[in-house]
Each structure stands twice: as structure tokens, then as C-alpha cells.
Design a protein around this motif. Structure first.
Motif, PDB file in Angstrom:
ATOM      1  N   VAL A   4       0.881  -1.122   0.062  1.00  0.00           N
ATOM      2  CA  VAL A   4      -0.130   0.114   0.029  1.00  0.00           C
ATOM      3  C   VAL A   4       0.838   1.313  -0.078  1.00  0.00           C
ATOM      4  N   THR A   5       0.673   2.069  -0.940  1.00  0.00           N
ATOM      5  CA  THR A   5       1.411   3.242  -1.039  1.00  0.00           C
ATOM      6  C   THR A   5       0.727   4.439  -0.780  1.00  0.00           C
ATOM      7  N   GLN A   6       1.089   5.481   0.287  1.00  0.00           N
ATOM      8  CA  GLN A   6       0.368   6.687   0.470  1.00  0.00           C
ATOM      9  C   GLN A   6       1.415   7.818   0.066  1.00  0.00           C
ATOM     10  N   THR A   7       0.631   8.926  -0.252  1.00  0.00           N
ATOM     11  CA  THR A   7       1.443   9.951  -0.705  1.00  0.00           C
ATOM     12  C   THR A   7       0.257  11.190  -0.163  1.00  0.00           C
ATOM     13  N   PRO A   8       1.036  12.424   0.186  1.00  0.00           N
ATOM     14  CA  PRO A   8       2.364  12.252   0.708  1.00  0.00           C
ATOM     15  C   PRO A   8       2.646  11.968   2.037  1.00  0.00           C
ATOM     16  N   GLY A  16      -8.448  25.884   6.952  1.00  0.00           N
ATOM     17  CA  GLY A  16      -9.119  26.205   5.913  1.00  0.00           C
ATOM     18  C   GLY A  16      -8.831  25.847   4.375  1.00  0.00           C
ATOM     19  N   GLN A  17      -7.631  25.314   4.408  1.00  0.00           N
ATOM     20  CA  GLN A  17      -7.030  24.764   3.185  1.00  0.00           C
ATOM     21  C   GLN A  17      -7.712  23.377   3.095  1.00  0.00           C
ATOM     22  N   SER A  18      -7.500  23.169   1.829  1.00  0.00           N
ATOM     23  CA  SER A  18      -8.289  21.770   1.334  1.00  0.00           C
ATOM     24  C   SER A  18      -6.811  20.629   0.808  1.00  0.00           C
ATOM     25  N   MET A  19      -7.109  19.556   0.725  1.00  0.00           N
ATOM     26  CA  MET A  19      -5.946  18.512   0.173  1.00  0.00           C
ATOM     27  C   MET A  19      -6.516  17.183   0.098  1.00  0.00           C
ATOM     28  N   THR A  20      -5.778  16.462  -0.737  1.00  0.00           N
ATOM     29  CA  THR A  20      -6.369  15.022  -1.075  1.00  0.00           C
ATOM     30  C   THR A  20      -5.155  14.168  -0.708  1.00  0.00           C
ATOM     31  N   LEU A  21      -5.512  13.167   0.125  1.00  0.00           N
ATOM     32  CA  LEU A  21      -4.415  12.135   0.528  1.00  0.00           C
ATOM     33  C   LEU A  21      -4.603  11.130  -0.432  1.00  0.00           C
ATOM     34  N   GLN A  22      -3.630  10.332  -1.230  1.00  0.00           N
ATOM     35  CA  GLN A  22      -3.696   9.295  -2.018  1.00  0.00           C
ATOM     36  C   GLN A  22      -3.253   8.191  -1.554  1.00  0.00           C
ATOM     37  N   CYS A  23      -3.875   7.195  -1.862  1.00  0.00           N
ATOM     38  CA  CYS A  23      -3.760   5.684  -1.627  1.00  0.00           C
ATOM     39  C   CYS A  23      -3.849   4.857  -2.591  1.00  0.00           C
ATOM     40  N   ALA A  24      -2.939   3.832  -2.817  1.00  0.00           N
ATOM     41  CA  ALA A  24      -2.844   2.909  -4.006  1.00  0.00           C
ATOM     42  C   ALA A  24      -2.163   1.614  -3.430  1.00  0.00           C
ATOM     43  N   GLY A 107      -0.462   1.026   4.773  1.00  0.00           N
ATOM     44  CA  GLY A 107       0.590   1.923   4.031  1.00  0.00           C
ATOM     45  C   GLY A 107       1.368   2.600   5.278  1.00  0.00           C
ATOM     46  N   SER A 108       2.453   3.449   4.874  1.00  0.00           N
ATOM     47  CA  SER A 108       3.468   3.904   6.092  1.00  0.00           C
ATOM     48  C   SER A 108       3.039   5.018   6.605  1.00  0.00           C
ATOM     49  N   GLY A 109       1.876   5.737   6.037  1.00  0.00           N
ATOM     50  CA  GLY A 109       1.256   6.767   6.901  1.00  0.00           C
ATOM     51  C   GLY A 109       1.376   8.182   5.939  1.00  0.00           C
ATOM     52  N   THR A 110       0.782   9.211   6.469  1.00  0.00           N
ATOM     53  CA  THR A 110       0.814  10.511   6.056  1.00  0.00           C
ATOM     54  C   THR A 110       0.704  11.323   7.279  1.00  0.00           C
ATOM     55  N   ARG A 111       1.846  12.091   7.916  1.00  0.00           N
ATOM     56  CA  ARG A 111       1.740  13.118   8.811  1.00  0.00           C
ATOM     57  C   ARG A 111       1.434  14.352   8.608  1.00  0.00           C
ATOM     58  N   LEU A 112       0.038  14.575   8.886  1.00  0.00           N
ATOM     59  CA  LEU A 112      -0.652  16.179   8.734  1.00  0.00           C
ATOM     60  C   LEU A 112      -0.567  17.036   9.755  1.00  0.00           C
ATOM     61  N   THR A 113      -0.091  18.092   9.603  1.00  0.00           N
ATOM     62  CA  THR A 113      -0.222  19.045  10.813  1.00  0.00           C
ATOM     63  C   THR A 113      -1.032  20.347  10.217  1.00  0.00           C
ATOM     64  N   VAL A 114      -2.051  20.678  10.852  1.00  0.00           N
ATOM     65  CA  VAL A 114      -2.798  21.979  10.494  1.00  0.00           C
ATOM     66  C   VAL A 114      -2.376  22.972  11.241  1.00  0.00           C
TER      67      VAL A 114
END
Lengths: 115, 111
Positions: A4-8, A16-24, A107-114
Motif C-alpha cells: 500500500v502506497t500513500q502520498t504525501p 481552511g485549506q483543502s487537500m487530498t491524501l492518495q492511496c494505492a 501504508g506507511s502513513g501521512t503525517r498531517l499538521t494543520v
């Protein structure tokens, strides 16, 4: 390597910003999942997709949307990020819901800071 | 709904045995799992046990299941510094339900 691959892997967003986390995944799994991991709270299920074309809410879906783009890909979208969404996000897949023999592949995870 | 609970921390000396405990509430759980998470990585499946079993052994790992008390434990023999990680218990209910994870137990192995 299969998996499982995660980005970023890391992301900093302003409130207030938007984003998409991807996984395949490349294991031809039917089911896919998005979890968030917070200290002392374990893994909490945000959304899951039992099979291509279906998605369902998990334990903590508010503030998130998902898309099962095809059998391989399952994305998680934050439309308007909030500091409470600071977390580590994990995508996982399995042959089927509750698959016993092999469990879930993470997957190895996405570390998100808001901020 | 289902609930899976674990203690948050465990510290052991290298060479000793570690016992990580878990309690769950879903009496229809079919399979119970132990996952390991190393720093900065995702979870990896360590082992699983079917609900009609009492014990399962796999090299240094021993899983004990007390279905009456809904108690699961993972024993690691001869604990090494490489075993330092967070260990998650998880259960899946009957009918192919998705997994429910516990809060995780951070194992620290001291020299």
C-alpha cells in the motif's frame, strides 16, 4: 515491492485549506480503509470501501470525504482543514472486510499538521 | 458498539518476557489479531487467533485467548530491543465485519 502506497508522507496545511491524501494498493484487494492515529486513542476508522464502487462512514467521518477511484485507489479529502485534523493518517487494504488469514496491509502513513 | 482496550505502556528489561494484555467486548468476534507498529511506520500483522482456540504459539510469540472473560494476551519471550514498538490488539466480528483496533500498548525494552 507489493503493498500500500500513500502520498504525501508529510504535509503542513493552514486552517481552511483543502487537500487530498492518495492511496494505492497493488495486491488486487477488494476492501480499503482510511484510519487516523492520535496519541492514546489508537486507530479510528474514518471511511472504508468494502468493494469498488462503494464507500461507507466509519467512526469519525466528519470533515472528510472519500473516493474509490478504481479497485486500486482510495483517496481521502479534507475540504477545509482544521487543527483537530492534525494526525497521522493510514490507508489499509484487505482481501475482504474482516479478512482473517492475512489481516490488513497498511501504508506507511501521512503525517498531517494543520496550523 | 465494539470496544477494545489496552494499557498504554509497558517497560521490560532485555531478555525478560513481555506480556501485553487486551480486553474486548464483542462476543461475536471471530478472529483476534496482534499488530506491531515500529516508529514512523505503518502497522504489520504479527499473528492472529481464531476464536475457538485457546492458545497459539509462533516462535517467541504466544497468544492466549480467554473467550469467557474476553481477554487476549501476547507474550513475547526473550524480549529484545528490536521488539520496542507499539502493539495493537484488534478484533473482527462475525459476518465479515471490519476490524476494530485497541488503543495500542507502547513496549519499551531497556538494557
Amino acid at each position: 515491492n507489493a503493498g500500500v502506497t500513500q502520498t504525501p508522507k508529510f504535509q503542513v496545511l493552514k486552517t481552511g485549506q483543502s487537500m487530498t491524501l492518495q492511496c494505492a494498493q497493488d495486491m488486487n484487494h477488494n476492501s480499503m480503509y482510511w484510519y487516523r492515529q492520535d496519541p492514546g486513542m489508537g486507530l479510528r476508522l474514518i471511511y472504508y470501501s468494502a468493494s469498488e464502487g462503494t464507500t461507507d462512514k466509519g467512526e469519525v467521518p466528519n470533515g472528510y470525504n472519500v473516493s474509490r477511484l478504481n479497485k486500486r485507489e482510495f483517496s481521502l479529502r479534507l475540504e477545509s482543514a482544521a487543527p483537530s485534523q492534525t494526525s497521522v493518517y493510514f490507508c489499509a487494504s484487505s482481501e475482504a472486510l474482516g479478512d482473517a488469514t492475512y489481516g490488513y496491509t497498511f501504508g506507511s502513513g501521512t503525517r498531517l499538521t494543520v496550523v | 458498539g465494539e470496544d477494545v482496550e489496552q494499557s498504554l505502556f509497558l517497560s521490560v528489561r532485555e531478555g525478560d518476557s513481555s506480556v501485553i494484555n487486551c480486553t474486548y467486548t464483542d462476543s461475536s468476534s471471530t478472529y483476534l489479531y496482534w499488530y506491531k507498529q515500529e516508529p514512523g511506520a505503518g502497522l504489520q500483522l504479527l499473528t492472529y487467533i481464531f476464536s475457538n482456540m485457546d492458545m497459539k504459539q509462533d516462535q517467541r510469540l504466544t497468544v492466549l485467548l480467554n473467550k469467557k472473560d474476553k481477554h487476549l494476551s501476547l507474550r513475547i519471550a526473550d524480549t529484545q530491543t528490536g521488539d520496542s514498538a507499539i502493539y495493537f490488539c484488534a478484533e473482527s466480528g462475525g459476518g465479515g465485519n471490519k476490524l476494530t483496533f485497541g488503543t495500542g500498548t507502547q513496549l519499551k525494552v531497556e538494557l
